[in-house]
Design a protein around this motif. Structure first.
Motif, PDB file in Angstrom:
ATOM      1  N   ASP A 146       0.769  -1.018   0.013  1.00 22.34           N
ATOM      2  CA  ASP A 146       0.020   0.059   0.025  1.00 22.34           C
ATOM      3  C   ASP A 146       0.863   1.255   0.015  1.00 22.34           C
ATOM      4  OD1 ASP A 146       1.067  -0.234   2.573  1.00 22.34           O
ATOM      5  OD2 ASP A 146      -0.967  -0.055   3.449  1.00 22.34           O
ATOM      6  N   GLN A 180      -2.845  -5.534   1.954  1.00 22.67           N
ATOM      7  CA  GLN A 180      -1.990  -3.852   1.590  1.00 22.67           C
ATOM      8  C   GLN A 180      -2.048  -3.906   0.032  1.00 22.67           C
ATOM      9  OE1 GLN A 180      -1.204  -6.424   4.096  1.00 22.67           O
ATOM     10  NE2 GLN A 180       0.285  -5.440   5.461  1.00 22.67           N
ATOM     11  N   ASP A 227      -5.139  -2.346  -1.354  1.00 18.54           N
ATOM     12  CA  ASP A 227      -5.110  -1.040  -1.248  1.00 18.54           C
ATOM     13  C   ASP A 227      -4.362  -0.324  -2.049  1.00 18.54           C
ATOM     14  OD1 ASP A 227      -6.939  -0.899   1.179  1.00 18.54           O
ATOM     15  OD2 ASP A 227      -5.546  -1.094   2.572  1.00 18.54           O
ATOM     16  N   ALA A 231      -6.093   0.167  -5.552  1.00 14.57           N
ATOM     17  CA  ALA A 231      -7.571   0.461  -5.761  1.00 14.57           C
ATOM     18  C   ALA A 231      -8.048   1.112  -7.008  1.00 14.57           C
ATOM     19  CB  ALA A 231      -7.798   1.430  -4.531  1.00 14.57           C
TER      20      ALA A 231
END
Length: 354
Positions: free
Chosen positions: A237, A293, A296, A299
């Motif tokens: 992430d 992670q 994210d 996304a």
């Protein structure tokens, strides 16, 4: 009760590999007598960590000790071993799922952990059960829950080793696909796509282990896709660096900063920062516990392309249900299914059509 039986009669460990040796050390560390190992590939008085190792056929007649079945990988079923042990018979047979409770948390690898978590999270598991869109998925989940408590081979779901990421009964619906491959290992996705009768248009492959990445480049050089890129890094992430235990093939993984002198430092990137594609049909995620992670960090791509996700949900005990909740919170209304592609609770994959 089991502790009393082991304390009174001692135990043998079936499996003299790395995990079996770890189990034997844990048992001895708690003061239990370990009489030795059984192993299909070792025997004839060979010593393993100072303990005798015998092949199963070297044991004739009953044994009043406990047997700990310490076979713990995705390739080897334990049904035949357990059948042999039941026929001996041993005083008790202990399975991998029982070991974190019995011998300590350090034996809880990947999905394994205290079995009380399954009971404590029963309501969440029921919610996940209701999200699954087909009877086969619901049956697999029920079997996995039973297996994570009992460890019994008869409770384990049927394993489909031949169609991982492309189950025959979950067709992707396109003859040619573009794929983001996170945890590309040695490039086995190329063979899987071909075996599924599909063509690979674009391939964006991420692999942080240096040895795996070298092999990945060799495989990619033979072709099989029209465009794409190979990235010698992990996914997460945030862009940064992590310490990484390399050289463990498909089990290479990130480790803590406290493990000074172990592993190498590798880059981690957000997929959204490095992949800019006109079409993404599928995202595979098998990144040793970094799945949440990684989601994210991609996304934007997921929201833009709404691809199929094929994601490992066995690296942490609660991943089995929590990762589905995370995806549903970000992208409501997806279609969810699970399939079991490995033995001993490994290679459970969540398929989501966003």
């Amino acid at each position: 009760m089991l502790r009393q039986v082991i304390a009174k009669r001692g135990c043998y460990v079936y499996g003299a590999g790395g995990y079996g040796r770890e189990v034997a050390a844990a048992a001895r560390g708690q003061g239990y007598v370990v009489h030795g190992f059984f192993d299909t590939f070792k025997g004839d008085g060979e010593l393993v960590d100072g303990l005798p190792c015998r092949r199963p056929e070297e044991l004739a007649g009953l044994c009043d000790a406990v047997l700990i079945v310490a076979i713990n990988n995705f390739k080897v079923p334990v049904g035949d071993v357990v059948a042999w042990a039941r026929n001996v018979p041993f005083a008790e047979i202990i399975h991998v799922a029982e070991l974190p409770d019995l011998l300590g948390r350090e034996l809880g690898h990947y999905w394994q952990g205290e079995r009380g978590l399954i009971r404590a999270e029963a309501n969440k598991i029921a919610r996940f059960h209701a999200m699954l869109g087909d009877a086969r998925s619901r049956e697999i989940l029920e079997q996995l829950v039973r297996f994570r408590i009992s460890g019994l081979p008869e409770d384990h779901p049927e394993v489909d080793r031949d169609h991982q990421y492309f189950p025959v009964d979950l067709p992707i619906g396109k003859p040619a696909i573009s794929v983001i491959d996170c945890g590309a290992f040695p490039g086995d996705m190329l063979g899987s796509i071909g075996a599924a009768g599909l063509e690979l248009e674009s391939w964006y492959a991420f692999e942080p282990d240096p040895a795996n990445f070298r092999r990945l480049c060799e495989v990619a050089a033979d072709g099989g896709f029209k465009s794409g890129a190979l990235f010698p890094c992990g996914v997460g992430d945030a862009t940064g660096l992590v310490r990484f235990a390399e050289g463990a093939a498909d089990a290479s993984r990130a480790i803590g900063d406290d493990d000074v002198g172990i592993g190498v430092v590798v880059p981690i990137v957000r997929v959204d920062d490095v992949v800019h594609a006109e079409c993404i049909d599928m995202v595979k995620l098998d990144v040793e516990g970094f799945e949440a992670q990684a989601i994210d960090g991609m996304a934007r791509l997921l929201g833009q392309h709404r691809p199929r996700l094929a994601m490992a949900i066995y690296h942490k005990p609660a991943d089995l249900w929590e990762l589905a909740f995370k995806i549903e919170a970000m992208f409501p209304g997806g279609r969810y299914a699970i399939r079991q592609h490995g033995y001993n609770g490994y290679d459970t994959v969540l398929y989501v059509d966003l």
